[in-house]
Design a protein around this motif. Sequence first.
Motif, PDB file in Angstrom:
ATOM      1  N   ILE A  70       0.844  -1.199   0.000  1.00  0.00           N
ATOM      2  CA  ILE A  70       0.000   0.000   0.000  1.00  0.00           C
ATOM      3  C   ILE A  70       0.878   1.247   0.000  1.00  0.00           C
ATOM      4  O   ILE A  70       0.632   2.199  -0.741  1.00  0.00           O
ATOM      5  CB  ILE A  70      -0.973  -0.006   1.200  1.00  0.00           C
ATOM      6  N   ALA A  74       0.713   4.412  -2.573  1.00  0.00           N
ATOM      7  CA  ALA A  74      -0.192   5.045  -1.609  1.00  0.00           C
ATOM      8  C   ALA A  74      -1.329   5.813  -2.280  1.00  0.00           C
ATOM      9  O   ALA A  74      -2.448   5.848  -1.760  1.00  0.00           O
ATOM     10  CB  ALA A  74       0.593   5.963  -0.682  1.00  0.00           C
ATOM     11  N   SER A  75      -1.076   6.409  -3.433  1.00  0.00           N
ATOM     12  CA  SER A  75      -2.118   7.195  -4.096  1.00  0.00           C
ATOM     13  C   SER A  75      -3.228   6.315  -4.661  1.00  0.00           C
ATOM     14  O   SER A  75      -4.313   6.805  -4.989  1.00  0.00           O
ATOM     15  CB  SER A  75      -1.515   8.063  -5.199  1.00  0.00           C
ATOM     16  N   GLN A  76      -2.979   5.014  -4.747  1.00  0.00           N
ATOM     17  CA  GLN A  76      -3.970   4.074  -5.269  1.00  0.00           C
ATOM     18  C   GLN A  76      -4.804   3.424  -4.165  1.00  0.00           C
ATOM     19  O   GLN A  76      -5.664   2.594  -4.439  1.00  0.00           O
ATOM     20  CB  GLN A  76      -3.273   2.968  -6.070  1.00  0.00           C
ATOM     21  N   HIS A  77      -4.515   3.797  -2.914  1.00  0.00           N
ATOM     22  CA  HIS A  77      -5.184   3.184  -1.765  1.00  0.00           C
ATOM     23  C   HIS A  77      -5.719   4.263  -0.833  1.00  0.00           C
ATOM     24  O   HIS A  77      -5.312   5.412  -0.895  1.00  0.00           O
ATOM     25  CB  HIS A  77      -4.215   2.272  -1.006  1.00  0.00           C
ATOM     26  N   SER A  78      -6.605   3.846   0.056  1.00  0.00           N
ATOM     27  CA  SER A  78      -7.178   4.788   1.018  1.00  0.00           C
ATOM     28  C   SER A  78      -6.640   4.526   2.423  1.00  0.00           C
ATOM     29  O   SER A  78      -6.163   3.436   2.723  1.00  0.00           O
ATOM     30  CB  SER A  78      -8.705   4.662   1.035  1.00  0.00           C
ATOM     31  N   CYS A  79      -6.785   5.539   3.262  1.00  0.00           N
ATOM     32  CA  CYS A  79      -6.440   5.378   4.679  1.00  0.00           C
ATOM     33  C   CYS A  79      -7.311   4.301   5.309  1.00  0.00           C
ATOM     34  O   CYS A  79      -6.880   3.600   6.226  1.00  0.00           O
ATOM     35  CB  CYS A  79      -6.604   6.696   5.426  1.00  0.00           C
ATOM     36  N   ALA A  80      -8.533   4.166   4.813  1.00  0.00           N
ATOM     37  CA  ALA A  80      -9.450   3.156   5.353  1.00  0.00           C
ATOM     38  C   ALA A  80      -8.887   1.750   5.169  1.00  0.00           C
ATOM     39  O   ALA A  80      -9.069   0.886   6.040  1.00  0.00           O
ATOM     40  CB  ALA A  80     -10.814   3.269   4.685  1.00  0.00           C
ATOM     41  N   GLU A  81      -8.197   1.503   4.062  1.00  0.00           N
ATOM     42  CA  GLU A  81      -7.590   0.193   3.834  1.00  0.00           C
ATOM     43  C   GLU A  81      -6.501  -0.081   4.867  1.00  0.00           C
ATOM     44  O   GLU A  81      -6.400  -1.192   5.395  1.00  0.00           O
ATOM     45  CB  GLU A  81      -6.977   0.118   2.432  1.00  0.00           C
ATOM     46  N   LYS A  83      -6.235   1.403   7.825  1.00  0.00           N
ATOM     47  CA  LYS A  83      -6.872   1.314   9.132  1.00  0.00           C
ATOM     48  C   LYS A  83      -7.524  -0.049   9.329  1.00  0.00           C
ATOM     49  O   LYS A  83      -7.522  -0.592  10.438  1.00  0.00           O
ATOM     50  CB  LYS A  83      -7.895   2.428   9.315  1.00  0.00           C
TER      51      LYS A  83
END
Length: 140
Positions: A70, A74-81, A83
Amino acid sequence: MYLIGQLAKHCGVSSDTLRFYEKNGLLVPAGRSESGYRLYSEGDLSRIHFILRAKAIGLSLDEIRELLDIRLEASQHSCAEVKAITLAKLDEVDRKMAELARIRNALKKINDACCGHVDDDASHCSILEALGDEDAEDAK
């Protein structure tokens, strides 16, 4: 660029640890020297520190690998992933703590019931009786 021994010393781990991380897909050397030695970059140094901090909070190699993947994109993923990974680990830790508390309470109960006298033989030991009693709830 660092040789494996230099990187290991800088990070406070062994060269075998770095080889283990390589074998498990957590680390890839930046290249090789003309003589075939592994070479590592400042980015690899940062990656090792990330791995060590993640291990220190109890994350598994699979969880660390997932976080590294991730982090790489990082730009391809969310903080929710991200978390979700740490929340799942937190839930696992809470379950383990509850289980350990249950075990501790059961051990304390049978330990407190035992006289523990050195002069008494164990033929009437309440701990052995509790562990041998098929109907005992606390020993399960």
